[in-house]
Design a protein around this motif. Sequence first.
Motif, short mmCIF file in Angstrom:
data_model
loop_
_atom_site.label_atom_id
_atom_site.label_comp_id
_atom_site.label_asym_id
_atom_site.label_seq_id
_atom_site.Cartn_x
_atom_site.Cartn_y
_atom_site.Cartn_z
N TYR A 208 40.43 -31.86 15.22
CA TYR A 208 39.11 -31.75 15.87
C TYR A 208 38.43 -33.12 15.94
CZ TYR A 208 34.21 -30.58 16.62
OH TYR A 208 32.93 -30.53 17.10
N VAL A 209 38.06 -33.51 17.14
CA VAL A 209 37.38 -34.79 17.37
C VAL A 209 35.89 -34.50 17.57
CG1 VAL A 209 37.24 -36.87 18.78
CG2 VAL A 209 39.44 -35.71 18.45
N THR A 210 35.07 -35.03 16.68
CA THR A 210 33.63 -34.78 16.79
C THR A 210 33.04 -35.52 17.97
OG1 THR A 210 33.05 -36.65 15.36
CG2 THR A 210 33.50 -34.54 14.28
N VAL A 238 40.45 -40.35 7.08
CA VAL A 238 41.75 -40.44 7.74
C VAL A 238 41.76 -39.64 9.03
CG1 VAL A 238 44.21 -39.90 7.52
CG2 VAL A 238 42.98 -40.92 5.61
N LYS A 239 41.12 -38.49 9.04
CA LYS A 239 41.02 -37.70 10.27
C LYS A 239 40.44 -38.54 11.41
CE LYS A 239 37.52 -34.86 11.01
NZ LYS A 239 37.01 -35.04 12.40
N ASN A 240 39.37 -39.26 11.11
CA ASN A 240 38.72 -40.06 12.15
C ASN A 240 39.52 -41.30 12.52
OD1 ASN A 240 36.41 -38.44 12.63
ND2 ASN A 240 35.50 -39.15 10.72
N LEU A 241 40.26 -41.86 11.56
CA LEU A 241 41.13 -42.99 11.89
C LEU A 241 42.23 -42.56 12.86
CD1 LEU A 241 41.62 -44.75 8.41
CD2 LEU A 241 40.26 -45.55 10.35
N CYS A 371 38.07 -49.75 12.15
CA CYS A 371 38.18 -48.65 11.19
C CYS A 371 36.80 -48.26 10.67
CB CYS A 371 39.08 -49.06 10.03
SG CYS A 371 40.79 -49.36 10.46
N PHE A 372 35.99 -49.25 10.31
CA PHE A 372 34.65 -48.95 9.81
C PHE A 372 33.82 -48.24 10.88
CE2 PHE A 372 34.92 -52.72 6.65
CZ PHE A 372 35.60 -51.92 5.75
N GLN A 373 34.05 -48.60 12.13
CA GLN A 373 33.33 -47.95 13.22
C GLN A 373 33.72 -46.47 13.31
OE1 GLN A 373 33.91 -49.88 17.00
NE2 GLN A 373 32.37 -48.64 18.06
N ALA A 374 35.00 -46.17 13.06
CA ALA A 374 35.45 -44.77 13.08
C ALA A 374 34.94 -44.01 11.87
CB ALA A 374 36.98 -44.72 13.11
N MET A 375 34.81 -44.69 10.73
CA MET A 375 34.40 -44.02 9.49
C MET A 375 32.91 -43.77 9.41
SD MET A 375 36.41 -46.34 6.70
CE MET A 375 38.13 -46.79 6.86
N GLY A 376 32.11 -44.72 9.87
CA GLY A 376 30.68 -44.64 9.58
C GLY A 376 29.77 -45.03 10.71
N LYS A 377 28.48 -44.93 10.42
CA LYS A 377 27.48 -45.32 11.40
C LYS A 377 26.99 -46.74 11.17
CE LYS A 377 23.77 -43.05 8.75
NZ LYS A 377 22.70 -42.03 8.80
#
Length: 509
Positions: A208-210, A238-241, A371-377
Amino acid sequence: MGCGEHSHDALRLIVLNMADPYKIGDLVWAKMKGFSPWPGMIIPAKENVKKPSKKNCHFVYFFGSENYAWMEVSSMKPYFQYKARLMNANKTAPFQDAVGKIEAYIVENNVQVPDLPEPNNTNHDDSDKESTSSKDKKTKPNKTSTPKRKSMGDSERGSSAKKMKIESRLKDSITSSPSSHHAKARVSALLNRPPMERLDTPPLDVSYVTQTLKDKKIEPSSLTFGFLGLGIIGSGIVKNLINSGHNVRVWNRSAEKCADFVAAGAKEMMTPSDVINAADITFSCVSDPQVAKNTVFGNCGVLQEMSADKGYVEMTGIDAETSQDIAEAINSRGGRYLEAQVQGSKVQAEEGTLVILAAGDRSLFDDCQSCFQAMGKNSFYLAGEVGNASKMNLVLQVMAGVTLAGLAEGMALADRAGLQQKDVMEIMELTALACPLMIEKGKAIIEGGFPTHLPLQHMQKDLRLGMLMGDSLELPLPLTAATNEVFKHAKRLGYGGHDVSSVYIRTRF
């Protein structure tokens, strides 16, 4: 009748008074310390629950809360006999819900009301009345009582009086004395009771992609990334990566957790050293400082394959000293090291809205930006030595832990005072106290299932590390110390794996 016979009779009466009148299936009122008498049913004991050493104990299921505990016979009363007196003794919504559920059980199972005598004055809360009544009997003899036998001598009357005192003391010790042997047994039973069964945490849908991730429009790095640890936070990261297009290698101590991520496109490796060998940059997010060290220094660990072309990012919640030890080891092999602490829990990890606090090698921080962009705001680089990010994270965790303990105590106070907790939350949301943490955890307290978003044991670990940091700086942290004790007790009661909001259970005792 001699003195020995009097002693034997007194002992026999005491034993009879403590006889066990209950059996499996009986409905009862059971009183735990800090709670009103609560409707329950005696059920067969669970095999994995340790029984107290004391005799005359039963395993009780509590209606409404759906909890279980070993209870002494002295802390229980027959349900039907004491129903009229106790069913309105507590005005709180959870208690009324519990009464409603036991009544529904009675109807659904056609439970027959036994022919029982009226309750006497020795319920859980009537010790003062009993004491007063005893005094009245001494000062105002009952004229209609059976006259004493004329043959009773002074020694017999003295022995009879002693027997009454023994029985009275025994009764008082069961119903009122907090320092008595029986009170200690009740506390022991409480501490050994199984934890409330938490609601199952919904399984993670790796595919699932938010919408949040879609809106970021991330251009993934061409580097290969490794990830060690697929816990609550790590699995969301890891899901978001994967869903943002990064090339990921994964490892977890329990290999079965890797299956869904492999199906989504990641590759599973056998050991941490295998991940280091296969990846350009490896992230680690495990449970605590000791596990973080074991992952680096242990057999088939990170150091075995670390080299000058590798980067290592530690995301585990650790103290500054542990981070510095790991940094020194990585740098000694020529590798680059970055600590990247995260603020947030399960929901933020899965949605990609964590806040990332980093310190260490600046070039590694830059290489991790996609990666940080995918993990957080947000991601922050804190200038200075390695350890600053860990210190910042612990400061924030100390503030969060003290806040949560205050929320839990306030909600427990409202419940004990007969206020509706939903009303408390509605009013709080209109005040300056309103913040996402208070609202989220307040609602979790009301719902009562405590599905794990941030494990209570992790918060207690951070409070402990915060206190150690205060010690090293010679700064007293009395509120943190008190809060740590509350969380330690909740962990001792079996709520370490529940969500941090389950500290509320501890505040109700």
